[in-house]
Scaffold this motif. Structure first.
Motif, mmCIF file in Angstrom:
data_model
loop_
_atom_site.group_PDB
_atom_site.id
_atom_site.type_symbol
_atom_site.label_atom_id
_atom_site.label_comp_id
_atom_site.label_asym_id
_atom_site.label_seq_id
_atom_site.Cartn_x
_atom_site.Cartn_y
_atom_site.Cartn_z
ATOM 1 N N ASP A 459 -14.244 88.579 73.424
ATOM 2 C CA ASP A 459 -13.379 87.574 72.828
ATOM 3 C C ASP A 459 -13.343 86.370 73.770
ATOM 4 N N TYR A 460 -12.887 85.236 73.252
ATOM 5 C CA TYR A 460 -12.792 84.022 74.071
ATOM 6 C C TYR A 460 -11.351 83.524 74.012
ATOM 7 N N ARG A 461 -10.752 83.353 75.185
ATOM 8 C CA ARG A 461 -9.358 82.930 75.281
ATOM 9 C C ARG A 461 -9.246 81.686 76.159
ATOM 10 N N TYR A 462 -8.338 80.803 75.760
ATOM 11 C CA TYR A 462 -8.164 79.532 76.479
ATOM 12 C C TYR A 462 -7.585 79.746 77.872
ATOM 13 N N LEU A 463 -8.145 79.025 78.810
ATOM 14 C CA LEU A 463 -7.592 78.836 80.149
ATOM 15 C C LEU A 463 -7.830 77.361 80.468
ATOM 16 N N LEU A 464 -7.050 76.526 79.815
ATOM 17 C CA LEU A 464 -7.326 75.093 79.701
ATOM 18 C C LEU A 464 -6.650 74.314 80.820
ATOM 19 N N GLN A 465 -7.448 73.494 81.532
ATOM 20 C CA GLN A 465 -6.913 72.608 82.567
ATOM 21 C C GLN A 465 -6.731 71.221 81.951
ATOM 22 N N VAL A 466 -5.467 70.760 81.941
ATOM 23 C CA VAL A 466 -5.127 69.515 81.262
ATOM 24 C C VAL A 466 -4.382 68.592 82.226
ATOM 25 N N GLN A 467 -4.723 67.317 82.167
ATOM 26 C CA GLN A 467 -3.992 66.317 82.947
ATOM 27 C C GLN A 467 -3.006 65.613 82.019
ATOM 28 N N ILE A 468 -1.730 65.599 82.437
ATOM 29 C CA ILE A 468 -0.702 64.928 81.639
ATOM 30 C C ILE A 468 -0.102 63.792 82.464
ATOM 31 N N GLN A 469 0.438 62.803 81.779
ATOM 32 C CA GLN A 469 1.049 61.680 82.498
ATOM 33 C C GLN A 469 2.168 61.068 81.679
ATOM 34 N N ASP A 470 3.112 60.479 82.397
ATOM 35 C CA ASP A 470 4.152 59.675 81.773
ATOM 36 C C ASP A 470 4.243 58.358 82.529
ATOM 37 N N HIS A 471 5.317 57.628 82.364
ATOM 38 C CA HIS A 471 5.427 56.308 82.983
ATOM 39 C C HIS A 471 5.619 56.387 84.493
ATOM 40 N N THR A 472 5.858 57.614 85.045
ATOM 41 C CA THR A 472 6.108 57.746 86.491
ATOM 42 C C THR A 472 4.922 58.296 87.264
ATOM 43 N N GLY A 473 3.959 58.900 86.598
ATOM 44 C CA GLY A 473 2.836 59.493 87.308
ATOM 45 C C GLY A 473 2.088 60.499 86.457
ATOM 46 N N LEU A 474 1.196 61.251 87.124
ATOM 47 C CA LEU A 474 0.413 62.250 86.396
ATOM 48 C C LEU A 474 0.330 63.544 87.215
ATOM 49 N N THR A 475 0.007 64.647 86.539
ATOM 50 C CA THR A 475 -0.151 65.942 87.201
ATOM 51 C C THR A 475 -1.037 66.828 86.335
ATOM 52 N N TRP A 476 -1.514 67.920 86.942
ATOM 53 C CA TRP A 476 -2.342 68.897 86.219
ATOM 54 C C TRP A 476 -1.487 70.081 85.783
ATOM 55 N N VAL A 477 -1.760 70.562 84.584
ATOM 56 C CA VAL A 477 -1.090 71.755 84.078
ATOM 57 C C VAL A 477 -2.137 72.695 83.497
ATOM 58 N N THR A 478 -1.795 73.983 83.422
ATOM 59 C CA THR A 478 -2.674 74.997 82.835
ATOM 60 C C THR A 478 -2.073 75.473 81.521
ATOM 61 N N ALA A 479 -2.876 75.472 80.476
ATOM 62 C CA ALA A 479 -2.430 75.935 79.164
ATOM 63 C C ALA A 479 -3.183 77.213 78.817
#
Length: 534
Positions: A459-479
């Motif tokens: 099977d294939y399951r997500y281990l997604l690396q995503v960069q998110i940002q708002d008006h103050t900065g950005l960071t990496w999160v794992t979904a």
């Protein structure tokens, strides 16, 4: 006929009469009794001459010497007293030689007491008793657990007992003893148990109110009592109102009862050891005006949780009694299940009937304050604390012992596409999928280290690396799997096939670009972890 033992005490002889039979009730004095006055040597000579009996040695308590006389008058030197003191005469009849009981023989060990042990209350048990037995009902039984330590592999299981006096104690079996008693013991049945050893209870794992724990051994006995003993209750509870749980210490084990008002769906949870389990959260309320979250884990989540969810969905709010729930202070106060927890749905208890009557006659519409979340100004819970991206670093979130939960409104600005999923084991463990990472074996099949089995597909399951940002900065999160599907809008297997099997790079890239710059309200769990020295 007289049976006696002659004991020596300093310069005196003491005769202990063991058995005496009255031949003639009234008779004249036999022989010539005199006051004992001779020396020890003279008396021994007189005894030998008169009765042809060897002078006895000194006698201890373990080897009593028995002297018995047949058809002979008492020799001189022995003070024989006849209480009747009659003047009539008689001629004693010849009696058969007497065979003393086995316990009076002067050789061999003392006979072991094989009488059954006396049944005592559980509360009276202590490690200084040599022989005991208890009669009690099995109220809970754990599964067989396997372990590995310096002594090697082993297995263990335990069960809880309750007697008619309300005493409770845990019984534990190891290794070969497990094989003897696991199938024998059954919850709800009454047993007579003896020949076990008592050791101090390990309070980290044993919540019963008893300082001792029974360990069964190879010589122990567990006998079923076929006749139902109505004096022993089926279960014993010590219910705490939900309002009292608010002041209970973390990790306290307690009993609670309430009406189920809501049940959340079951969700998979990945443990720190890489194993996956399931969690389901429900809410209880009672007459104290308070409500509490109850977290069901593992089999409780699937078996009892599914039944409770169906009942609530059909507008039937059941009464739930929880035996041995564990208090947690994460996100306020909540109660969770452990291995020894027992759940009773709509039980036939007086407390349950009282709650049902209260709920059906107004309690259903009564507002209850939840003790399971720390509320913030405006009524939002701690899990809904709004933060900006920059505050994650500025406030050092995730660096304490427990993770921090925040809510961030942010935009997805970048998605890593080189490794967005992993190959997962499709095999089932019970009623859930394994999902452990699998690798290609030499036979071109997929090998799972957890299941120790090979399968033709994966099977294939997500281990997604995503960069998110708002008006103050950005960071990496794992979904992970479910959140990854929500962000990408399609299953991980479809994306994997486009990129690596069909090699449709443009179509793959188009899907990824289409998912960028969408704004989400993200609930983040933040925990700083170290890999190597970083």
């Amino acid at each position: 006929m007289v049976i006696f033992v002659c004991l020596f005490a300093s310069v005196y002889r003491v005769i202990v009469v063991l058995n005496m039979e009255t031949i003639v009730p009234h008779s004249e004095t036999v022989g010539n009794p005199t006051i004992f006055g001779e020396t020890d040597t003279e008396t021994q000579k007189t005894l030998s001459a008169a009765g042809n009996i060897q002078p006895p040695n000194r006698v201890g308590f373990n080897e009593p010497t028995v002297q018995h006389s047949v058809n002979k008058a008492p020799p001189r030197g022995i003070n024989f007293h006849n209480p009747a003191n009659s003047t009539s005469s008689f001629r004693p009849s010849v009696q058969p030689s007497y065979q003393p009981p086995a316990s009076y023989r002067n050789h061999g060990p003392i006979m072991k007491n094989e009488a059954p042990a006396r049944v005592i209350p559980i509360a009276a048990l202590n490690p200084y008793q040599g022989r005991w037995a208890i009669k009690a009902r099995v109220t809970a039984k754990g599964d067989i657990r396997r372990y590995n330590n310096a002594k090697g592999d082993g297995k263990v299981f335990s069960f809880d007992l309750l007697d008619s006096d309300g005493g409770e104690i845990r019984v534990t079996c190891f290794n070969a003893v497990v094989d003897r008693f696991y199938d024998v013991t059954e919850v709800g049945k009454v047993y007579l148990i003896s020949k076990g050893s008592l050791k101090p209870a390990q309070k980290n794992f044993n919540h019963l109110k008893n300082e001792w724990e029974i360990f069964l051994e190879s010589t122990s006995t567990v006998e079923l009592c076929p006749d139902e003993d109505g004096s022993i209750p089926r279960q014993q509870f010590s219910f705490r109102p939900i309002g009292d749980i608010e002041d209970a210490e973390n990790n306290t084990i307690l009993d609670v009862i309430g009406v189920v008002t809501s049940v959340n769906p079951s969700v998979p949870i990945l443990r720190k050891n890489g194993m996956e389990t399931h969690r389901r959260i429900l809410n209880l309320k009672d007459e104290s005006g308070k409500a509490v979250e109850v977290t069901l884990w593992g089999e409780f989540c699937n078996r009892d949780g599914r039944q409770l969810e169906e009942m609530v969905d059909s507008a039937s709010h059941p009464v739930l009694a929880i035996k041995a729930g564990k208090v947690s202070d994460f996100s306020g106060k909540s109660v969770g299940t452990i291995s020894s927890t027992q759940l009773f749905i709509n039980p036939d208890f007086p407390e349950a009937h009282k709650l049902r009557n209260w709920f059906d006659h107004g309690g259903k519409d009564t507002a209850s304050f939840s003790i399971s979340r720390d509320t913030m100004p405006g009524g939002s819970s701690r899990n809904e604390i709004r933060k900006s991206v920059s505050q994650i670093k500025e406030e050092g979130l995730g660096r304490s012992e427990k993770p921090d939960w925040i809510t961030v409104k942010a935009t997805v600005s970048f998605i890593k596409t080189d490794s967005f999923c992993y190959t997962a084991c499709p095999l089932m463990i019970g009623d859930k999928q394994c999902n452990k990472k699998v690798t290609r074996s030499g036979t071109n099949r997929w090998l799972c280290d957890r299941c120790n089995q090979e399968s033709d597909d994966c099977d294939y399951r997500y281990l997604l690396q995503v960069q998110i940002q708002d008006h103050t900065g950005l960071t990496w999160v794992t979904a992970f799997q479910e959140t990854g599907e929500e962000i990408m809008g399609c299953p991980a297997k479809k994306l994997y096939a486009l990129k690596y099997e069909l090699e449709k790079e443009e179509e793959f890239a188009e899907i990824v670009r289409d998912r960028l710059f969408h704004q989400y309200m993200l609930k983040l769990k933040i925990k700083e972890e170290s890999y190597g020295d970083e």
